[in-house]
Design an enzyme around this catalytic site. Structure first.
Site, short mmCIF file in Angstrom:
data_model
loop_
_atom_site.label_atom_id
_atom_site.label_comp_id
_atom_site.label_asym_id
_atom_site.label_seq_id
_atom_site.Cartn_x
_atom_site.Cartn_y
_atom_site.Cartn_z
N ASP B 103 -6.13 11.68 -2.35
CA ASP B 103 -4.71 11.94 -2.09
C ASP B 103 -4.47 13.43 -2.25
OD1 ASP B 103 -4.56 12.49 -4.77
OD2 ASP B 103 -3.36 10.75 -5.30
N ASP B 277 -4.67 1.41 -0.81
CA ASP B 277 -5.20 1.72 -2.14
C ASP B 277 -4.16 1.29 -3.14
OD1 ASP B 277 -3.89 4.20 -3.81
OD2 ASP B 277 -3.37 4.25 -1.68
#
Lengths: 386, 386
Positions: B103, B277
């Protein structure tokens, strides 16, 4: 050997100890039970609350462990012996189908519980978890070990901390002998189960010898030395082993309880000890300390922060060969569970490898070389030789 | 598909997405990178601090995970991106040679750090660990993801919590679009690495659509939907996915960030999402909650104390098939690490099995049946059907 048949021995007709080789004072052998063999010298990982902490049982087995230890004190409090029995026994409960040795609970009643009251009958105490009152006697301890389904059961004893007065050591030793008789009598179990006696006597040679001699007449299937590694220097521990050893039956396994560091193990093996248990490798792993053949390595130390080397590239344990010291340091620094998992794995692997190395060396008559080379490795300060 | 060649695309010539099958709104496909393929729909276990908590990396792979997620925020603070790079990159550091998505750090700067100051340039903040001051900008986020060696890198964005005002959602969406341009420009990386854009816009359909349209022109290799599962009801989340989906390029993967429960996953797959996720399976496992095809089971509940049944006898995960509910309850009650290890394993296995089941069902045109049967299983309340 097989034990002389007597009524009490019938239950253990499948428990055998075979001495395979001697090398100086060291010996290697094999204990056979219906669950399989235990190669000695053996290190037994401690599975306190029905788990060798931070390890899958299959991993423990793969490292070469033939037997693990369960703690009566912890298991009687949680989940309870009757409950484990109803669930099919400790082996099934913890998914460990191999041998299990249980302690008698005596040691941890003394070290962990609250408001203990000891008398001839046994010990009344409060749980350290919820304060509930419990009683342990030789008979109840053996009953619990039977309910758990333990393969090797230990007599109930009183273990005193060292140093202690000779009077105190004498009193506890004699009480432990009386409890040994009661334990041996109460030991039931199924065929193939064994019961070990425990030599006490503090740091007093004459008391230790008397304890060993009396216990040796009591028809136990193995002999333990208890009450050591409880605060005394290593030299005192080794002296007590040397004192006791000539008085232990040669045809039965010799178990040094609660010991110890890799150095303690090698020195005790040199003096005739066959079995060990200790929380050191598992506890140290959870706190960031790795045992390797190059010595101890504290992964919490900042000097590892940029170190790309594994703990031991030549180790068969992936925890030691496949992860950098920098990564292990990072995991411990962040409090990550994987750090505890990897270092516990590394340490138990090292302990099992150490025992496997000792067994091979004894069998080949080169134990002194093994001892010297092993010690030389530890002098490396965590670094592989240049 | 292969991306149209342009200068910026040269670096990603080996990153491809192939749509294999459609079934209603659901799709299955395959992302190819030099590290291997990612079968979609895919669940990415979260490896926050360079570890999927309480799991060995080999286990994660064996469950079928093709990709794990790493968090820029955590890794920039400890051990530091430059340090990971010097140690050979994140794959080597965490012993995970397969794909890694990172991320951008934006989400966790907002949720974890102290004393944030956001402006056009980026975010200045203090570490939640030691209070040290750090700056994240689109350029620095992409630099960090490059240093880590991430295979799929995310644009830097601002994610607002829901509910929020339309003005706030509008402002954050437009800032995220400007940061998307800067991120895409700063994205370097080696051949085979990819960069994804992130659709923002709160719960405002028009803002979401505008964000998706603008981002779709920006030459990203995949499109994420961010800013969902941040406090809103599931119906709002699903409505936003339905709103956005027609405006996402069909020939690129669709990633729903930070989601979610098994039910969220199935419903999002039904609406065209390819990647997920979430910390849910790992975090829930550490807290005693098991996800199974018979629904959620809270192992902390005392009703399991004498239950000899495994969580799911038919599961291919030993954590689900080889240990009784009574044992798992015991481990959680005692705070044993093995309890967290086993339940994390069980949950990640279930999530991977769920995605594998969805992929097979989509490929065979029976996703609706799969969805119905899966839901029926969850209605069992943790009990296998009689």
């Amino acid at each position: 050997m097989r034990f002389q048949k007597s009524e009490s021995d019938l239950v253990s007709e499948n428990f055998q100890y075979k001495l395979l080789a001697r090398d100086g004072g060291a010996r290697c052998g094999e204990i056979s039970t219906p669950r399989g063999s235990i190669r000695t010298p053996a290190f037994m990982p401690v599975g306190t609350a029905a788990t060798v902490k931070a390890m899958y049982p299959g991993q423990v087995r793969e490292l070469g462990a033939d037997v693990v230890l369960g703690n009566v004190y912890h298991l009687m409090l949680r989940p309870g012996a009757e409950r484990v029995s109803a669930l099919g026994g400790l082996h099934k409960f913890m998914n460990w189908p191999h041998n299990i040795l249980t302690d008698s609970g005596g040691f941890q009643v003394m070290s962990l519980s609250k408001l203990r009251k000891l008398d001839e009958n046994g010990v009344t105490f409060q749980s350290h978890i919820d304060g509930a009152k419990h009683v342990l006697t030789p008979e109840r301890s053996m009953e619990i070990q039977g309910l758990l389904g333990s393969d090797i059961q230990m007599q109930f004893d009183e273990c005193v901390k060292l140093p202690c007065s000779k009077e105190e050591a004498d009193r506890a030793m004699r009480l432990s002998l009386r409890w040994a008789e009661r334990s041996r009598k109460a030991f039931g179990g199924e065929a193939g189960r064994a019961c070990f006696g425990i030599v006490q006597g503090g740091a007093e040679p004459d008391l230790r010898i008397e304890s060993a001699k009396v216990l040796s007449q009591m028809d136990f299937h193995g002999m333990a030395i208890g009450g050591l590694a409880v605060g005394e220097p290593q030299a005192v521990m080794l002296a007590m082993i040397e004192t006791v050893m000539p008085h232990l039956p040669e045809d039965r396994p010799h178990y040094l309880m609660g010991v110890g560091s890799p150095d303690d193990l090698i020195e005790a093996v040199a003096r005739g000890i066959d079995m060990f248990d200790c929380v050191m490798p598992t506890r140290a792993g959870r706190h960031g300390l790795a045992y390797t053949r190059w010595g101890k390595i504290n992964l919490r130390n900042a000097r590892h922060i940029d170190d790309p080397r594994p703990l031991d590239a030549s180790s068969s344990c992936p925890g030691a060969s496949d992860y950098s010291r920098a990564y292990l340091h990072h995991l411990m620094r962040c409090g990550e569970i994987l750090g505890m998992m990897l270092l516990t794995w590394v340490n138990l692997a090292y302990y099992q490898d150490l025992m496997a190395g000792a067994r091979a060396a004894i069998a080949e008559g080169r134990f002194e070389d093994f001892r010297r080379e092993t010690r030389a490795g530890w002098e490396q300060g965590g670094e592989p030789p240049a």
